[in-house]
Design a protein around this motif. Structure first.
Motif, PDB file in Angstrom:
ATOM      1  N   TRP A 184       0.844  -1.192   0.000  1.00 27.25           N
ATOM      2  CA  TRP A 184       0.000   0.000   0.000  1.00 27.25           C
ATOM      3  C   TRP A 184       0.881   1.245   0.000  1.00 27.25           C
ATOM      4  N   ASP A 238       1.608   5.502   0.865  1.00 24.07           N
ATOM      5  CA  ASP A 238       1.401   6.633   1.757  1.00 24.07           C
ATOM      6  C   ASP A 238       0.331   7.542   1.154  1.00 24.07           C
ATOM      7  N   PRO A 239      -0.572   8.084   1.987  1.00 25.72           N
ATOM      8  CA  PRO A 239      -1.622   8.983   1.478  1.00 25.72           C
ATOM      9  C   PRO A 239      -1.080  10.213   0.756  1.00 25.72           C
ATOM     10  N   TRP A 294      -3.713   4.395  -6.529  1.00 18.55           N
ATOM     11  CA  TRP A 294      -2.721   3.819  -5.623  1.00 18.55           C
ATOM     12  C   TRP A 294      -3.387   2.879  -4.618  1.00 18.55           C
ATOM     13  N   THR A 346      -4.240   1.329  -1.168  1.00 22.20           N
ATOM     14  CA  THR A 346      -4.231   1.963   0.149  1.00 22.20           C
ATOM     15  C   THR A 346      -4.127   0.902   1.247  1.00 22.20           C
ATOM     16  N   ASP A 387      -6.284   0.288   3.388  1.00 23.78           N
ATOM     17  CA  ASP A 387      -7.579  -0.376   3.483  1.00 23.78           C
ATOM     18  C   ASP A 387      -7.867  -1.270   2.282  1.00 23.78           C
ATOM     19  N   ARG A 428      -2.899  -1.495  10.030  1.00 26.25           N
ATOM     20  CA  ARG A 428      -4.193  -0.947   9.635  1.00 26.25           C
ATOM     21  C   ARG A 428      -4.989  -0.531  10.870  1.00 26.25           C
TER      22      ARG A 428
END
Length: 237
Positions: A90, A92-93, A132, A134, A136, A175
């Protein structure tokens, strides 16, 4: 009687260090409108140990671009999680690139004959669509290693990317930790000052005592027993 409470507290501490805490999200949605700070605090406390969870470096790998990334990139880097036959990936935001023109691909190997997931992961610059994976909704790679390819054109770059590849168990713990931290962030935004102060103080204690709490009584538990025993508050005990 007291031994029973200590034993139960130990069991709950063990569970809270590994289990998901969807009740935290539920609490914020349900009790925030009513302003029931006491109930919200009680539910949030179940996630305290998760909040101080330290990632297991043997169970994860972090890889990232320059920030911002360079134009005209054509990079190929090995990504490997030693000792594992699969991994979850996953981003990075903060990850942002120019959609479609600056992209990342998870190739099976340097031969680039086949890839995992979508061929191009990109987007986010100037609010553009992005795909991308994530935390979640991670990308499952059914192998312990692959090759990460990143290409960019000669203009319009952005922050770049940062990925984490981890085992399924490590992903689950991270998570949960991320969800609880986000929950406390929302509690701060809504002005639950007392709730946040209590949580942050508890986190300091949990940081020091999380390991011990999984196997033995902790100073915090013993202190609580002494304090509430003298007051006769059996419910709190």
């Amino acid at each position: 009687h007291i031994h029973h409470y200590v034993h139960r507290a130990r069991e709950e501490a063990c569970a809270s260090a590994t289990e998901s805490t969807p009740v935290v999200e539920e609490a914020l949605r349900f009790y925030a409108p009513s302003g029931d700070e006491a109930r919200l605090t009680a539910l949030l406390e179940r996630g305290i140990i998760n909040m101080v969870y330290t990632p297991d470096e043997a169970e994860r790998v972090v890889m990232e671009s320059d920030h911002p990334y360079q134009n005209n990139a054509n990079d190929m880097k090995p990504l490997e999680l030693p000792g594992h036959e699969s991994m979850l990936v996953w981003f990075d935001p903060q990850t942002k690139t120019e959609k479609d023109y600056d992209y990342l691909t998870f190739w099976h190997d340097e031969g680039k004959a086949a890839h995992y997931g979508e061929k191009k992961y990109s987007g986010g610059r100037d609010g553009s669509l992005k795909n991308w994976p994530t935390i979640d909704n991670p990308l499952h790679i059914p192998a312990g290693k692959c090759t990460v390819g990143f290409k960019s054109d000669d203009s319009r770059n952005d922050w770049g990317w940062r990925l984490t590849a981890a085992s399924a168990s490590e992903h689950a713990k991270q998570r949960t930790s991320t969800a609880v931290k986000a929950a406390v962030g929302r509690a701060k935004e809504k002005g639950y000052t007392a709730c946040v102060a209590l949580l942050e103080e508890a986190m300091k204690k949990a940081y020091e005592e999380a390991c011990a709490s999984a196997t033995e009584s902790t100073p915090a538990v013993e202190e609580a027993l002494r304090f509430y025993a003298s007051s006769g508050d059996e419910a709190r005990l």
